[in-house]
Design an enzyme around this catalytic site. Structure first.
Site, PDB file in Angstrom:
ATOM      1  CB  VAL A 155       1.608  -9.473  -7.003  1.00 22.08           C
ATOM      2  CG1 VAL A 155       0.099  -8.622  -6.152  1.00 22.08           C
ATOM      3  CG2 VAL A 155       1.526 -10.977  -7.204  1.00 22.08           C
TER       4      VAL A 155
ATOM      5  CG  ASP B 158      -0.153  -3.171   6.052  1.00 26.17           C
ATOM      6  OD1 ASP B 158       0.651  -3.057   4.819  1.00 26.17           O
ATOM      7  OD2 ASP B 158      -1.751  -2.691   5.263  1.00 26.17           O
TER       8      ASP B 158
ATOM      9  NE  ARG C 273       3.524   1.989   0.019  1.00 21.55           N
ATOM     10  CZ  ARG C 273       2.765   1.999   0.667  1.00 21.55           C
ATOM     11  NH1 ARG C 273       2.407   2.931   1.986  1.00 21.55           N
ATOM     12  NH2 ARG C 273       2.141   1.336   1.144  1.00 21.55           N
TER      13      ARG C 273
ATOM     14  CE  LYS D  93      -5.298   1.911   6.417  1.00 24.36           C
ATOM     15  NZ  LYS D  93      -4.619   2.234   5.150  1.00 24.36           N
ATOM     16  CG  ASN D  94      -5.735  -1.238   3.647  1.00 23.21           C
ATOM     17  OD1 ASN D  94      -5.329  -0.201   3.866  1.00 23.21           O
ATOM     18  ND2 ASN D  94      -4.758  -1.390   3.867  1.00 23.21           N
TER      19      ASN D  94
ATOM     20  CB  CYS E   8       5.647   7.414   1.531  1.00 26.87           C
ATOM     21  SG  CYS E   8       5.591   5.569   2.029  1.00 26.87           S
TER      22      CYS E   8
ATOM     23  CB  VAL F 131      -2.894  -4.107  -2.763  1.00 26.38           C
ATOM     24  CG1 VAL F 131      -4.591  -4.383  -3.047  1.00 26.38           C
ATOM     25  CG2 VAL F 131      -2.269  -4.635  -2.484  1.00 26.38           C
TER      26      VAL F 131
HETATM   27  C1  UD1 Z   1      -1.763  -1.681  -0.306  1.00 26.55           C
HETATM   28  C2  UD1 Z   1      -2.453  -1.470   1.149  1.00 26.55           C
HETATM   29  C3  UD1 Z   1      -1.027  -1.924   2.161  1.00 26.55           C
HETATM   30  C4  UD1 Z   1      -0.198  -3.491   2.014  1.00 26.55           C
HETATM   31  C5  UD1 Z   1      -0.639  -3.267   0.422  1.00 26.55           C
HETATM   32  C6  UD1 Z   1       0.530  -4.615   0.170  1.00 26.55           C
HETATM   33  C7  UD1 Z   1      -3.867   0.114   1.045  1.00 26.55           C
HETATM   34  C8  UD1 Z   1      -4.342   1.065   1.258  1.00 26.55           C
HETATM   35  N1  UD1 Z   1      -2.449  -0.069   1.597  1.00 26.55           N
HETATM   36  O1  UD1 Z   1      -0.703  -0.901  -1.196  1.00 26.55           O
HETATM   37  O2  UD1 Z   1      -1.818  -1.495   3.692  1.00 26.55           O
HETATM   38  O3  UD1 Z   1       0.994  -2.446   3.162  1.00 26.55           O
HETATM   39  O4  UD1 Z   1      -1.555  -3.191  -0.146  1.00 26.55           O
HETATM   40  O5  UD1 Z   1      -0.341  -5.676   1.258  1.00 26.55           O
HETATM   41  O6  UD1 Z   1      -4.605  -0.963   0.319  1.00 26.55           O
HETATM   42  N2  UD1 Z   1       4.881  -1.324  -6.479  1.00 26.55           N
HETATM   43  C9  UD1 Z   1       5.730  -0.689  -7.669  1.00 26.55           C
HETATM   44  N3  UD1 Z   1       5.152  -0.514  -8.061  1.00 26.55           N
HETATM   45  C10 UD1 Z   1       3.384  -0.379  -8.465  1.00 26.55           C
HETATM   46  C11 UD1 Z   1       2.153  -0.401  -7.454  1.00 26.55           C
HETATM   47  C12 UD1 Z   1       3.242  -1.028  -6.510  1.00 26.55           C
HETATM   48  O7  UD1 Z   1       6.578  -1.043  -7.574  1.00 26.55           O
HETATM   49  O8  UD1 Z   1       2.882   0.298  -9.751  1.00 26.55           O
HETATM   50  C13 UD1 Z   1       5.751  -2.477  -5.643  1.00 26.55           C
HETATM   51  C14 UD1 Z   1       5.175  -1.240  -3.969  1.00 26.55           C
HETATM   52  O9  UD1 Z   1       6.476   0.055  -4.127  1.00 26.55           O
HETATM   53  C15 UD1 Z   1       5.815  -2.524  -2.641  1.00 26.55           C
HETATM   54  C16 UD1 Z   1       4.785  -3.792  -3.683  1.00 26.55           C
HETATM   55  O10 UD1 Z   1       5.019  -3.312  -4.957  1.00 26.55           O
HETATM   56  O11 UD1 Z   1       6.622  -2.799  -3.152  1.00 26.55           O
HETATM   57  C17 UD1 Z   1       4.053  -3.686  -3.628  1.00 26.55           C
HETATM   58  O12 UD1 Z   1       2.605  -2.563  -3.557  1.00 26.55           O
HETATM   59  P1  UD1 Z   1       1.243  -2.986  -3.401  1.00 26.55           P
HETATM   60  O13 UD1 Z   1       0.655  -3.772  -3.119  1.00 26.55           O
HETATM   61  O14 UD1 Z   1       1.091  -1.739  -4.231  1.00 26.55           O
HETATM   62  O15 UD1 Z   1       0.392  -1.804  -2.379  1.00 26.55           O
HETATM   63  P2  UD1 Z   1      -0.741  -0.381  -2.375  1.00 26.55           P
HETATM   64  O16 UD1 Z   1      -1.509  -0.817  -3.228  1.00 26.55           O
HETATM   65  O17 UD1 Z   1       0.347   0.628  -2.433  1.00 26.55           O
END
Ligand code: UD1
Length: 426
Positions: free
Chosen positions: A169, A313, A128, A22-23, A123, A171
């Protein structure tokens, strides 16, 4: 709304085909915006989130055709053609429902020079925020304004290569930067990039589309922008979270299951933990096999971390297993705040879990008992299904739409290996 009913106590035996990730699929679909030519994706999982992303892309003018495979193990094929982007607007309603839809921002901006995309808002699993996505785009020359809950981004002269150093970091932000940089002028260096395998999968697809990217899988990704990208075909990588979930299902229910298509190295942190807990894990020519002889698992401490660490996850699922371990486990959630919402539901089934901030202390019990429980998010809901497999009696999991967002035909896959699980219309 449908519910999932599980009658616990059945050992699992046979094979489960692992679907496309999915991701990875959601970001690969978003990447179709970057070219006017067709992008063909194979091994696309059949999920509500995939359908939601398709709808969003169609609202931008992307033409999408699906070819549904009659076989559970094959995955669907999707053809996406963004000949012309007619709209670059993603509404609050859309982004609120599925946070990954925020990631159309980078590709829209790179292709059209402008985009208006809703902020995701709060959320269920924490705040997030998206400031890393926005600052990456700003460093590439975009102008970003926040207006009434929307991100309004423009780059009339196009995006420019930049050195982007992420303070931590992410994603999604790594992917946003990589997609935008593919069509920027000059070289972009992404430092402290996330190393999740889905990012490398997206990178491989972009390369097939003509992008110049090096360093995939490392924490420094270098992208040399090109003027245009072209069409390509790409096969979505197997879903490591789904594979990990069924590995844990086998460990909690007992039995022996081959996970066809699973790749060991993408869930190595989980598999070594399962082996320590008493499961037998072996590689097979088609994937891997997990076996557990029915004795209670040994307890294990787990801390979630960015890849290659233990994935957040899979945290809810491993907790389900530890609720029946012979002893106490400590589980620390370091990625998302508020990601213990499965705990009160597991407690309804007799689990003994104490939460203190980001730490859950799980005292294993001899037996869980079936109960009506409520799914709260994607991964939490599947942890309740896993607990139901091991529980005495009947478990009813409500709010099944969470499961349908991220698990491809879950009840079909589990009943094929002997679980007593079915969907009950309300
Ligand atoms: C992706 C995955 C999700 C997984 C997560 C971590 C998808 C669709 N989702 O989510 O299933 O749980 O990676 O492996 O691929 N953060 C900030 N500021 C930002 C961006 C992120 O503070 O601009 C924080 C988030 O709140 C979180 C952490 O960084 O605490 C990691 O988030 P991130 O790696 O960005 O997760 P997603 O890409 O949203």
């Amino acid at each position: 709304m449908d519910r999932i009913r599980i009658r616990g106590g059945h050992r699992l035996s046979g094979e489960i085909p692992i679907s496309g990730a999915k991701n990875a699929a959601l970001k690969l679909m978003a990447a179709s915006i970057l070219t006017a030519e067709p992008l063909i994706l194979a091994n696309v999982p059949r999920l509500a989130d995939v359908r939601a992303m398709a709808e969003l892309l169609m609202s931008f003018g992307v033409a999408i055709q699906m070819n549904l495979s009659p076989h559970l193990g094959e995955g669907d094929t999707m053809r996406l053609e963004a000949k012309e982007i007619t709209s670059a607007f993603a509404s609050y309603d859309m982004v609120r429902k599925m946070r990954a839809s925020f990631q159309v921002l980078g590709p829209l901006l790179a292709r059209r020079g402008e985009a208006k995309v809703s902020l995701p808002g709060g959320c269920a699993i924490g705040a997030r925020p998206v400031e890393l996505h926005l600052s990456a785009l700003q460093q590439m020359g975009a102008r970003v304004d926040l207006v009434d809950g929307y991100v309004v981004a423009t780059a009339p002269g196009g995006l420019k290569g930049a050195e982007i150093v992420f303070p931590f970091v992410s994603v999604g932000a790594t992917e946003t930067a990589m997609m935008a940089a593919s069509l920027a002028k000059g070289v972009t260096r992404i430092v402290n990039a996330a190393r999740e395998p889905e990012i490398a999968d997206l990178g491989r697809c972009l390369i097939a589309m003509g992008a110049k990217i090096s360093g995939l899988g490392s924490s420094e990704i270098v992208v040399e922008g090109v003027e245009r990208l072209h069409g390509a075909s790409h096969r979505v990588m197997p879903d490591r979270i789904e594979a990990g979930t069924y590995a844990i299902a086998t460990a909690i229910a007992g039995g022996e299951v081959e996970l066809v298509g699973a790749t060991h190295e993408t869930i190595a942190s989980l598999l070594s933990l399962l082996a320590k807990s008493g499961a037998d894990v072996t590689d097979t020519p088609r994937g891997l096999k997990v076996a557990m002889n029915g004795s209670r698992p040994r307890p294990s401490d787990v801390t979630t971390a960015p890849y290659p660490g233990f994935p957040t996850d899979l945290q809810a699922q491993i907790m389900a297993l530890m609720t029946v371990a012979e002893g106490t486990s400590v589980i620390r959630e370091k990625i998302f705040e508020n990601r213990f919402m499965h705990v009160p539901e597991l407690a309804r089934m007799g689990a003994d879990v104490r939460i203190d901030g980001d730490t859950a202390t799980v005292r294993g019990v001899t037996k869980l008992k079936g109960a009506p429980v409520m799914a709260t998010d994607l991964r939490a809901s599947v942890s309740l299904v896993l607990a139901g497999l091991a529980a005495e009696g009947e478990t009813m999991v409500g709010r099944v739409y969470h499961l349908d967002r991220g698990f491809d035909r879950l009840e079909e896959k589990l009943s094929r290996v002997g679980a007593d699980i079915s969907r009950v219309p309300e």
